[in-house]
Design a protein around this motif. Sequence first.
Motif, PDB file in Angstrom:
ATOM      1  N   LEU B 148     -30.351  -7.079   3.009  1.00 12.52           N
ATOM      2  CA  LEU B 148     -29.437  -7.311   1.882  1.00 12.52           C
ATOM      3  C   LEU B 148     -28.923  -8.752   1.900  1.00 12.52           C
ATOM      4  O   LEU B 148     -27.751  -9.021   2.150  1.00 12.52           O
ATOM      5  N   VAL B 149     -29.849  -9.676   1.670  1.00 16.56           N
ATOM      6  CA  VAL B 149     -29.520 -11.103   1.570  1.00 16.56           C
ATOM      7  C   VAL B 149     -30.217 -11.649   0.327  1.00 16.56           C
ATOM      8  O   VAL B 149     -31.219 -11.090  -0.113  1.00 16.56           O
ATOM      9  N   LYS B 150     -29.679 -12.733  -0.215  1.00 14.61           N
ATOM     10  CA  LYS B 150     -30.326 -13.329  -1.394  1.00 14.61           C
ATOM     11  C   LYS B 150     -31.693 -13.867  -1.020  1.00 14.61           C
ATOM     12  O   LYS B 150     -32.663 -13.726  -1.739  1.00 14.61           O
ATOM     13  N   THR B 151     -31.785 -14.508   0.175  1.00 10.10           N
ATOM     14  CA  THR B 151     -33.035 -15.133   0.596  1.00 10.10           C
ATOM     15  C   THR B 151     -33.386 -14.702   2.011  1.00 10.10           C
ATOM     16  O   THR B 151     -32.640 -14.994   2.949  1.00 10.10           O
ATOM     17  N   ASP B 152     -34.501 -13.983   2.146  1.00  9.99           N
ATOM     18  CA  ASP B 152     -35.013 -13.742   3.495  1.00  9.99           C
ATOM     19  C   ASP B 152     -35.351 -15.107   4.086  1.00  9.99           C
ATOM     20  O   ASP B 152     -35.962 -15.941   3.406  1.00  9.99           O
ATOM     21  N   ALA B 153     -34.962 -15.336   5.327  1.00  9.93           N
ATOM     22  CA  ALA B 153     -35.101 -16.698   5.852  1.00  9.93           C
ATOM     23  C   ALA B 153     -35.618 -16.707   7.281  1.00  9.93           C
ATOM     24  O   ALA B 153     -35.560 -15.698   8.003  1.00  9.93           O
ATOM     25  N   VAL B 154     -36.129 -17.872   7.681  1.00  7.87           N
ATOM     26  CA  VAL B 154     -36.645 -18.081   9.032  1.00  7.87           C
ATOM     27  C   VAL B 154     -36.000 -19.337   9.607  1.00  7.87           C
ATOM     28  O   VAL B 154     -35.888 -20.351   8.915  1.00  7.87           O
ATOM     29  N   PHE B 155     -35.583 -19.252  10.854  1.00 11.55           N
ATOM     30  CA  PHE B 155     -35.002 -20.398  11.555  1.00 11.55           C
ATOM     31  C   PHE B 155     -35.769 -20.626  12.850  1.00 11.55           C
ATOM     32  O   PHE B 155     -36.079 -19.674  13.579  1.00 11.55           O
ATOM     33  N   MET B 213     -25.611 -18.701   4.864  1.00 11.19           N
ATOM     34  CA  MET B 213     -26.691 -19.538   4.337  1.00 11.19           C
ATOM     35  C   MET B 213     -27.719 -18.715   3.567  1.00 11.19           C
ATOM     36  O   MET B 213     -28.317 -19.183   2.605  1.00 11.19           O
ATOM     37  N   CYS B 214     -27.927 -17.483   4.037  1.00  3.81           N
ATOM     38  CA  CYS B 214     -28.950 -16.637   3.418  1.00  3.81           C
ATOM     39  C   CYS B 214     -28.392 -15.843   2.240  1.00  3.81           C
ATOM     40  O   CYS B 214     -29.131 -15.081   1.598  1.00  3.81           O
ATOM     41  N   GLY B 215     -27.081 -15.977   1.984  1.00  3.72           N
ATOM     42  CA  GLY B 215     -26.482 -15.250   0.863  1.00  3.72           C
ATOM     43  C   GLY B 215     -26.367 -13.761   1.131  1.00  3.72           C
ATOM     44  O   GLY B 215     -26.762 -12.928   0.296  1.00  3.72           O
ATOM     45  N   ALA B 216     -25.833 -13.391   2.301  1.00  4.74           N
ATOM     46  CA  ALA B 216     -25.700 -11.973   2.645  1.00  4.74           C
ATOM     47  C   ALA B 216     -24.803 -11.260   1.643  1.00  4.74           C
ATOM     48  O   ALA B 216     -23.808 -11.820   1.183  1.00  4.74           O
ATOM     49  N   PHE B 223     -23.555  -3.217   7.708  1.00  3.31           N
ATOM     50  CA  PHE B 223     -24.129  -3.064   9.053  1.00  3.31           C
ATOM     51  C   PHE B 223     -25.240  -4.093   9.221  1.00  3.31           C
ATOM     52  O   PHE B 223     -25.883  -4.482   8.250  1.00  3.31           O
ATOM     53  N   ILE B 224     -25.434  -4.523  10.483  1.00  2.00           N
ATOM     54  CA  ILE B 224     -26.628  -5.318  10.748  1.00  2.00           C
ATOM     55  C   ILE B 224     -27.444  -4.638  11.839  1.00  2.00           C
ATOM     56  O   ILE B 224     -26.914  -3.898  12.670  1.00  2.00           O
ATOM     57  N   LEU B 225     -28.736  -4.903  11.806  1.00  2.00           N
ATOM     58  CA  LEU B 225     -29.641  -4.483  12.870  1.00  2.00           C
ATOM     59  C   LEU B 225     -30.075  -5.747  13.606  1.00  2.00           C
ATOM     60  O   LEU B 225     -30.487  -6.725  12.976  1.00  2.00           O
ATOM     61  N   ALA B 226     -29.966  -5.745  14.926  1.00  2.00           N
ATOM     62  CA  ALA B 226     -30.465  -6.863  15.729  1.00  2.00           C
ATOM     63  C   ALA B 226     -31.706  -6.388  16.466  1.00  2.00           C
ATOM     64  O   ALA B 226     -31.733  -5.270  16.983  1.00  2.00           O
ATOM     65  N   GLU B 227     -32.729  -7.241  16.517  1.00  2.00           N
ATOM     66  CA  GLU B 227     -34.026  -6.838  17.087  1.00  2.00           C
ATOM     67  C   GLU B 227     -34.567  -7.927  18.008  1.00  2.00           C
ATOM     68  O   GLU B 227     -34.497  -9.110  17.688  1.00  2.00           O
ATOM     69  N   GLU B 287     -31.349  -7.853  10.416  1.00  2.98           N
ATOM     70  CA  GLU B 287     -31.468  -7.265   9.077  1.00  2.98           C
ATOM     71  C   GLU B 287     -30.092  -6.800   8.629  1.00  2.98           C
ATOM     72  O   GLU B 287     -29.353  -6.191   9.397  1.00  2.98           O
ATOM     73  N   VAL B 288     -29.760  -7.102   7.390  1.00  5.53           N
ATOM     74  CA  VAL B 288     -28.488  -6.650   6.820  1.00  5.53           C
ATOM     75  C   VAL B 288     -28.752  -5.372   6.038  1.00  5.53           C
ATOM     76  O   VAL B 288     -29.685  -5.327   5.218  1.00  5.53           O
TER      77      VAL B 288
END
Lengths: 350, 445
Positions: B148-155, B213-216, B223-227, B287-288
């Motif tokens: 649930l973000v405006k832009t899926d992003a990679v850092f 930055m990703c527009g969550a 909730f977020i999922l951390a992986e 992941e949001v």
Amino acid sequence: MSRFSKTLIALALAVGTAAPVLAFDRYQGIGRAATAAEVQAWDIDVRPDFAGLPKGSGDAIRGMDIWEAQCASCHGYFAESNEVFTPLVGGTTPADIDSGRVAALINDSFPQRTTMMKVPTVSTLWDYINRAMPWTAPKSLSADEVYSLVAFLLNLAEVIPDDFELNQDSIREVQQRMPNRNGMTTDHGMWPGAPASKGGIGNGGRPDVRATACMKDCKREVVLASALPEHAQDAHGNLAEQNRPVGGVRGVQTGPSTAEQAPADPLLALATEKGCMACHGVASKIIGPGYNEIAARYRDQAGAQALLVGKVKGGGQGTWGAIPMPPQSHLADEEIDQLVRWILSGAKAQ
Amino acid sequence: MALTDARLGRVRPAPENFLSDEQIQSVKEGRRDFLRKAFIAASAAAAAPAVAHAQSAGDPAILELQPWSTMLGKPVAANPYGMPSMYERNLVRRESPGLTRVGGSSVAFTPLQGLFGIITPSGLHFERHHQGWVDIDPNKHRLMINGLVKTDAVFTMDDIMRLPSVSRIHFIECGANTGMEWGNVAVPTVQYSHGMISCSEFTGVPLKAILDMCGADYRKGRFILAEGADGSSMTRTIPMEMVESGEVLVAYGMNGEMLRPENGYPLRLVVPGVQGVSWVKWLRRIEVGDMPWATKDEAVHYIDLMPDGLHRQYSSIQECKSVITTPSGGQTLLDKGFYNVSGLAWSGRGKITRVDVSTDGGINWRTARLETPVLSKALTRFNIDWVWDGKPAILQSRAMDDTGYVQPSYGQLRAVRGTKSIYHNNAIQSWKVVESGEVSNVQVL
């Protein structure tokens, strides 16, 4: 230099793709939009509402073949093994499937707490097998194989018949038969977010135990409920050698000092480090045969070294029983050669 | 007074056959250089101080020139990455025999019995892996944000390390710390009873900045999922409230250097006050989402079995807890007399406000000194004076945090949760001292 060039390429990609730009007014030039293929590659989670579940199908009969080849060596033929990990299946009944509560968790009628006794959501099984199994080759199973393995476990637990086709749709019916589906509570104070009343979980952090800080004459007597059992006194080695040799205290002597022990065997250390000892004892069988049993059988056989090297490398089944040994691809050839020599020359336990 | 041979104390009998006739003769002749070694070999216990005072002319450690005073020392950079003294080799991470069958899914405990202050040396940080540890090439490591973000992003790591960073000191405790002791005493020392806790200064970027930055979608995405990026790709659900507070970090630094590979190099999540399993190591993806995930480690493990047969799910906070680390189980007091009783207190809900110590099994208590710094969701060191009179004693500590919560006794905790919970045992620890000076692990209701 090569690293620098890669960075340039990454930047070029970020600028060149048509994907929307990040909201980085402040942090210009940091991060980039992910491509659809990238998200698809990594977004592998499956939620309890089955969001993220790939299409596919399988059944317990197909699952059994995969199980015996890739899973049974750790978990046992019927997922009942307690040798390497806690058992996956056992302790659930048809009555549990009806009620959604596992009675053995209340009346202690089963000696272990198996995965099937605890897990409330079938999505959890699918997600975890898919992301992390098999143990030494995670993420190597296809979606159909994962469906088949989940079906195999559910069939062992008598949740579904062996010809039940498990797929992205039928898995929803299965959820309604999970033995412990009603066995979870979130009514506690240990969730660090919003409470259930505000869309979160739990009671908002209210602790379940209310102790007071009495300072004087707080009780009449001291009741000792438990002390370290005699047999456990030296189960953790020599405590004298686990404490500093200076200061106000010393460690208690609970065993021989390492200086008096034989020097460590580097090959035993290698076998331990590489995980061999999880399935093999030196003298006796754990899941696979003990090293001394192997030596006794092969010692006088011509070509034993090459034969056993081949078995370690490629896996084997049938010589010592039905549970297969999977191929040990994480070992270098040189290491396999050394370990087999060590086994055939009569490996000794420390 | 305390500096003379007439000092307070009792002489412990030397272990049988501790000295040979020849060695006794040597002592009579005034030679004693072998004594230290012989003592360690015969018994690491307590007689050394008595020997140090046996000769009236004075202490040979002073009267005789020692090798280190009469030699050229080693050059700089002899150890390019410095190591502890050879005399400190006993203080290492250790496994509890029989706890697990596979080293890749096991625990190595921090030697709390020998540590000072609140920072755990990075090499002694406890280890808990679910499918072994990996050493990731940082130039191939990526952090993906999606859902649930405006832009899926990679850092990349380069990206993350360019962002404004913060450094914060927090404890991390495994939810199963002290889990072996729910039903009864099972292990001899504080390393095994409480050693799944460490405390470090972590450096990284608040996850909030990256989600911004990703527009969550903070309205729907609670909730977020951390992986993780390792073989287990471990996953945990974390509440967005904690992310929004700014305390959840995407961290690469630990105690001034990069994270150790065993602790998630090059990137891990820092979730202050929450059990270690949520501090996902080798972090590759956030992941949001709008509901919790019921991952393996929140639906099969890290669930707390209650007496009614229900499991508590998503139990995450590490409640207020403390333990005396010196003296502690498996140690022997050298002698009667003065001791600095020292220990650690912490709370996943905030700051430690007070620690009380009892030497009589919880009948009477005295308030200990809290050493600075006292930080929220960090280890706090406490100390208290104690003169041991040589009689049996039971040492306990009881911590309180700034929510007013008081650490419970075993009796109080079991009355609510029974003994089968495995996780989140924060009961008061008791160490029994007997006349010989030996300290052992006991439980007091």
